[in-house]
Design an enzyme around this catalytic site. Structure first.
Site, PDB file in Angstrom:
ATOM      1  N   HIS A  20     -10.185  -2.589  14.251  1.00 21.96           N
ATOM      2  CA  HIS A  20      -8.755  -2.882  14.217  1.00 21.96           C
ATOM      3  C   HIS A  20      -8.507  -4.226  13.538  1.00 21.96           C
ATOM      4  O   HIS A  20      -9.133  -5.217  13.871  1.00 21.96           O
ATOM      5  CB  HIS A  20      -8.198  -2.879  15.639  1.00 21.96           C
ATOM      6  CG  HIS A  20      -6.722  -3.050  15.703  1.00 21.96           C
ATOM      7  ND1 HIS A  20      -6.113  -3.777  16.681  1.00 21.96           N
ATOM      8  CD2 HIS A  20      -5.717  -2.585  14.902  1.00 21.96           C
ATOM      9  CE1 HIS A  20      -4.806  -3.760  16.493  1.00 21.96           C
ATOM     10  NE2 HIS A  20      -4.548  -3.035  15.415  1.00 21.96           N
ATOM     11  N   ASP A  28      -6.741  -2.676  -9.046  1.00 19.34           N
ATOM     12  CA  ASP A  28      -6.785  -2.279 -10.446  1.00 19.34           C
ATOM     13  C   ASP A  28      -8.022  -2.904 -11.092  1.00 19.34           C
ATOM     14  O   ASP A  28      -8.762  -3.657 -10.449  1.00 19.34           O
ATOM     15  CB  ASP A  28      -5.489  -2.650 -11.168  1.00 19.34           C
ATOM     16  CG  ASP A  28      -5.185  -4.142 -11.191  1.00 19.34           C
ATOM     17  OD1 ASP A  28      -6.124  -4.970 -11.142  1.00 19.34           O
ATOM     18  OD2 ASP A  28      -3.996  -4.501 -11.271  1.00 19.34           O
ATOM     19  N   HIS A  96       1.907 -12.520  -5.916  1.00 20.73           N
ATOM     20  CA  HIS A  96       0.595 -12.069  -6.389  1.00 20.73           C
ATOM     21  C   HIS A  96      -0.510 -13.084  -6.105  1.00 20.73           C
ATOM     22  O   HIS A  96      -1.614 -12.702  -5.700  1.00 20.73           O
ATOM     23  CB  HIS A  96       0.668 -11.742  -7.885  1.00 20.73           C
ATOM     24  CG  HIS A  96      -0.583 -11.138  -8.431  1.00 20.73           C
ATOM     25  ND1 HIS A  96      -1.123  -9.971  -7.958  1.00 20.73           N
ATOM     26  CD2 HIS A  96      -1.415 -11.557  -9.415  1.00 20.73           C
ATOM     27  CE1 HIS A  96      -2.224  -9.682  -8.628  1.00 20.73           C
ATOM     28  NE2 HIS A  96      -2.430 -10.634  -9.513  1.00 20.73           N
ATOM     29  N   ASN A 120      -2.429  -3.152  -6.893  1.00 20.56           N
ATOM     30  CA  ASN A 120      -3.386  -3.605  -5.887  1.00 20.56           C
ATOM     31  C   ASN A 120      -2.727  -3.494  -4.528  1.00 20.56           C
ATOM     32  O   ASN A 120      -1.543  -3.777  -4.386  1.00 20.56           O
ATOM     33  CB  ASN A 120      -3.767  -5.072  -6.127  1.00 20.56           C
ATOM     34  CG  ASN A 120      -4.267  -5.321  -7.527  1.00 20.56           C
ATOM     35  OD1 ASN A 120      -5.320  -4.844  -7.899  1.00 20.56           O
ATOM     36  ND2 ASN A 120      -3.494  -6.061  -8.316  1.00 20.56           N
TER      37      ASN A 120
END
Length: 129
Positions: A20, A28, A96, A120
């Site tokens: 968990h 990519d 990003h 991604n």
């Protein structure tokens, strides 16, 4: 020989070992891979295999409580964004650069041949009970 699910032995091993809140990444072909994270490189050539096919198969085998994706995917890769939204899993969007930093916490990164920008996703493991 295994009949169902993911045949790739490395992906199957990683998925079986997740607890968990552990994280894996589907990436990519351009995402930098931190040196401390296992890379399972599936890329054959540009576009093969694609992000969506790999995501679909991993989600069929993995309980996911949260996905994390780059904010930029919304505008730079709307078709990838729509695929993520269609999964009925909570999504947290972050810049990003923050997403790239977060990948260092992953158990593994599955590198696809995808060449769409910002394709991604970090998948955080849930529990099946």
């Amino acid at each position: 020989m295994k009949k169902l699910g993911i045949l790739n032995r490395d992906i199957a091993r990683v998925l079986a070992s997740l607890g968990h809140t552990d994280q894996i990444v589907i990436a990519d072909c351009g995402l930098p891979i931190p040196s401390n994270v296992e890379c399972i490189d599936l890329s054959i050539r540009l576009g093969v295999p694609n992000f969506v096919d790999v995501l679909t198969e991993v989600l069929a085998d993995m309980e996911v409580e949260l996905m994390m994706a780059a904010t930029e995917v919304r505008t730079e890769s709307p078709s990838i964004h729509q695929e993520l939204e269609n999964r009925q899993i909570s999504i947290r969007y972050l810049p990003h650069d923050e997403l790239k930093a977060e990948t260092s916490k992953a158990k593994a990164i599955i590198r696809t041949g995808e060449c769409a920008p910002y394709a991604n996703v970090i998948l955080r493991a849930g529990v099946i009970f």
